[in-house]
Each structure stands twice: as structure tokens, then as C-alpha cells.
Write a protein that holds these residues in place. Structure first.
Motif, PDB file in Angstrom:
ATOM      1  N   GLY A 128      46.910  56.171 -17.989  1.00 39.40           N
ATOM      2  CA  GLY A 128      47.244  55.128 -17.531  1.00 39.40           C
ATOM      3  C   GLY A 128      46.798  54.383 -16.412  1.00 39.40           C
ATOM      4  O   GLY A 128      45.794  54.839 -15.832  1.00 39.40           O
ATOM      5  N   TRP A 129      47.425  53.374 -15.882  1.00 37.70           N
ATOM      6  CA  TRP A 129      47.044  52.772 -14.566  1.00 37.70           C
ATOM      7  C   TRP A 129      48.467  52.439 -13.814  1.00 37.70           C
ATOM      8  O   TRP A 129      49.416  52.441 -14.308  1.00 37.70           O
ATOM      9  CB  TRP A 129      46.346  51.374 -15.024  1.00 37.70           C
ATOM     10  CG  TRP A 129      47.060  50.522 -15.655  1.00 37.70           C
ATOM     11  CD1 TRP A 129      46.861  50.620 -16.998  1.00 37.70           C
ATOM     12  CD2 TRP A 129      47.598  49.391 -15.081  1.00 37.70           C
ATOM     13  NE1 TRP A 129      47.814  49.256 -17.456  1.00 37.70           N
ATOM     14  CE2 TRP A 129      48.204  48.663 -16.173  1.00 37.70           C
ATOM     15  CE3 TRP A 129      48.166  49.000 -13.802  1.00 37.70           C
ATOM     16  CZ2 TRP A 129      48.819  47.343 -16.057  1.00 37.70           C
ATOM     17  CZ3 TRP A 129      48.766  47.570 -13.580  1.00 37.70           C
ATOM     18  CH2 TRP A 129      49.128  47.020 -14.814  1.00 37.70           C
ATOM     19  N   GLY A 130      48.118  52.234 -12.578  1.00 41.27           N
ATOM     20  CA  GLY A 130      49.222  51.879 -11.595  1.00 41.27           C
ATOM     21  C   GLY A 130      48.730  50.905 -10.500  1.00 41.27           C
ATOM     22  O   GLY A 130      47.341  50.815 -10.123  1.00 41.27           O
ATOM     23  N   CYS A 131      49.821  50.008 -10.009  1.00 38.07           N
ATOM     24  CA  CYS A 131      49.252  49.420  -8.809  1.00 38.07           C
ATOM     25  C   CYS A 131      50.633  49.040  -7.906  1.00 38.07           C
ATOM     26  O   CYS A 131      51.492  49.404  -8.312  1.00 38.07           O
ATOM     27  CB  CYS A 131      48.621  48.189  -9.004  1.00 38.07           C
ATOM     28  SG  CYS A 131      49.791  47.178 -10.071  1.00 38.07           S
ATOM     29  N   ILE A 132      50.286  48.393  -6.688  1.00 34.84           N
ATOM     30  CA  ILE A 132      51.675  47.937  -5.978  1.00 34.84           C
ATOM     31  C   ILE A 132      51.571  46.450  -6.436  1.00 34.84           C
ATOM     32  O   ILE A 132      50.683  45.774  -6.244  1.00 34.84           O
ATOM     33  CB  ILE A 132      51.259  48.215  -4.274  1.00 34.84           C
ATOM     34  CG1 ILE A 132      51.152  49.658  -4.336  1.00 34.84           C
ATOM     35  CG2 ILE A 132      52.355  47.694  -3.687  1.00 34.84           C
ATOM     36  CD1 ILE A 132      50.900  50.184  -2.765  1.00 34.84           C
ATOM     37  N   ALA A 133      52.985  46.166  -6.675  1.00 29.04           N
ATOM     38  CA  ALA A 133      53.429  44.670  -7.035  1.00 29.04           C
ATOM     39  C   ALA A 133      52.761  43.842  -5.707  1.00 29.04           C
ATOM     40  O   ALA A 133      53.012  44.182  -4.502  1.00 29.04           O
ATOM     41  CB  ALA A 133      54.819  44.708  -7.212  1.00 29.04           C
ATOM     42  N   GLN A 134      52.188  42.700  -5.929  1.00 29.97           N
ATOM     43  CA  GLN A 134      51.738  41.657  -5.101  1.00 29.97           C
ATOM     44  C   GLN A 134      52.456  40.385  -5.217  1.00 29.97           C
ATOM     45  O   GLN A 134      52.967  39.990  -6.182  1.00 29.97           O
ATOM     46  CB  GLN A 134      50.092  41.651  -5.025  1.00 29.97           C
ATOM     47  CG  GLN A 134      49.534  42.863  -5.125  1.00 29.97           C
ATOM     48  CD  GLN A 134      49.164  43.482  -3.545  1.00 29.97           C
ATOM     49  OE1 GLN A 134      49.272  42.614  -2.820  1.00 29.97           O
ATOM     50  NE2 GLN A 134      49.651  44.668  -3.714  1.00 29.97           N
ATOM     51  N   LYS A 135      52.936  39.830  -4.002  1.00 28.24           N
ATOM     52  CA  LYS A 135      53.209  38.409  -4.031  1.00 28.24           C
ATOM     53  C   LYS A 135      52.227  37.529  -3.454  1.00 28.24           C
ATOM     54  O   LYS A 135      51.584  37.894  -2.639  1.00 28.24           O
ATOM     55  CB  LYS A 135      54.677  38.316  -3.357  1.00 28.24           C
ATOM     56  CG  LYS A 135      55.607  39.392  -4.194  1.00 28.24           C
ATOM     57  CD  LYS A 135      57.001  39.373  -3.628  1.00 28.24           C
ATOM     58  CE  LYS A 135      57.963  40.325  -4.413  1.00 28.24           C
ATOM     59  NZ  LYS A 135      59.455  40.393  -3.720  1.00 28.24           N
ATOM     60  N   SER A 136      52.174  36.403  -3.918  1.00 27.42           N
ATOM     61  CA  SER A 136      51.324  35.414  -3.426  1.00 27.42           C
ATOM     62  C   SER A 136      51.855  34.787  -2.058  1.00 27.42           C
ATOM     63  O   SER A 136      53.079  34.916  -1.990  1.00 27.42           O
ATOM     64  CB  SER A 136      51.017  34.055  -4.518  1.00 27.42           C
ATOM     65  OG  SER A 136      52.158  33.533  -4.596  1.00 27.42           O
TER      66      SER A 136
END
Length: 120
Positions: free
Chosen positions: A105-113
Motif C-alpha cells: 500500500g501507500w501512505g502520506c501526510i495529510a495536506q491542507k491548502s
């Protein structure tokens, strides 16, 4: 498991991850580093797949070893809108299957504009 079953299971897991990110206020359109992980049966196989990914510029792949376990970590800078995330993840699942690895699978850190304040 057939490749079709693998793709269906991957799409379900990917959608669950996107729901989690959405709950954290993620703006899916913001590009970020996304990590894709494959588990390899040997260091040689991990290096083969990492070289394949790098040679074809599908991402930046690193063959890794930790505690006698082997893996390939692939990083791609991208937004994670559903159609993009599921397409790339499905491709990674196919590559893993073709080379005899397990796609984790995959993962990332949530980003906000970024919010821009306009002075009037």
C-alpha cells in the motif's frame, strides 16, 4: 490471488485511506510525497524492482533491508485525488505482482491548502 482480485482489494484499501485523510481535513489536490511500499523475498529482488522503477522514472525507489526483511520504498510527489491515487496504487500492485513482491500500500501526510488573506 489473481491480479483482478489484487486490484479490487487495493482499491478498497486505498479508498479507506482516502476517507481517513478526508477526516483529517486533507486537500487532495495539494501535491505531497506519497510513499508506496512493496515487500520483497530477497535483497536481490528488492534491488531489481527498485532499479526497474528508477530506470523507467515511475518514482524514486530505494531497496531497503531491516531485521532481515527486504522491501522497496517508492516516493512519488503527487496529489492524491481518488482517480490519481487509485491509478498509481493499482500500477504499483501490478508491478509487485509481476516481480513476485507483496504490495503493502501507500501512505502520506495529510495536506491542507494555504489560506490566502486578501487585504481590502
Amino acid at each position: 490471488m489473481s491480479i483482478v482480485e489484487e486490484l479490487m482489494q487495493t482499491a478498497t484499501s486505498d479508498t479507506d485511506l482516502l476517507r481517513t485523510l478526508d477526516g483529517q481535513g486533507d486537500d487532495f489536490s495539494v501535491p505531497r510525497d506519497v510513499d508506496f511500499l512493496m515487500r520483497a523475498p530477497s535483497q536481490e529482488r528488492a534491488e531489481l524492482v527498485a532499479n526497474f522503477i528508477n530506470d523507467n522514472q515511475y518514482g524514486v525507489a530505494t531497496a531497503e533491508e531491516s531485521g532481515g526483511k527486504h522491501s522497496v520504498n517508492i516516493v512519488i510527489r503527487m496529489p492524491v485525488q481518488q482517480h490519481l491515487a487509485l491509478s498509481v496504487s493499482g500500477f504499483m500492485a501490478c508491478v509487485a505482482t509481476l516481480f513476485g513482491l507483496d504490495y503493502d500500500g501507500w501512505g502520506c501526510i495529510a495536506q491542507k491548502s494555504a489560506q490566502h488573506i486578501v487585504a481590502e
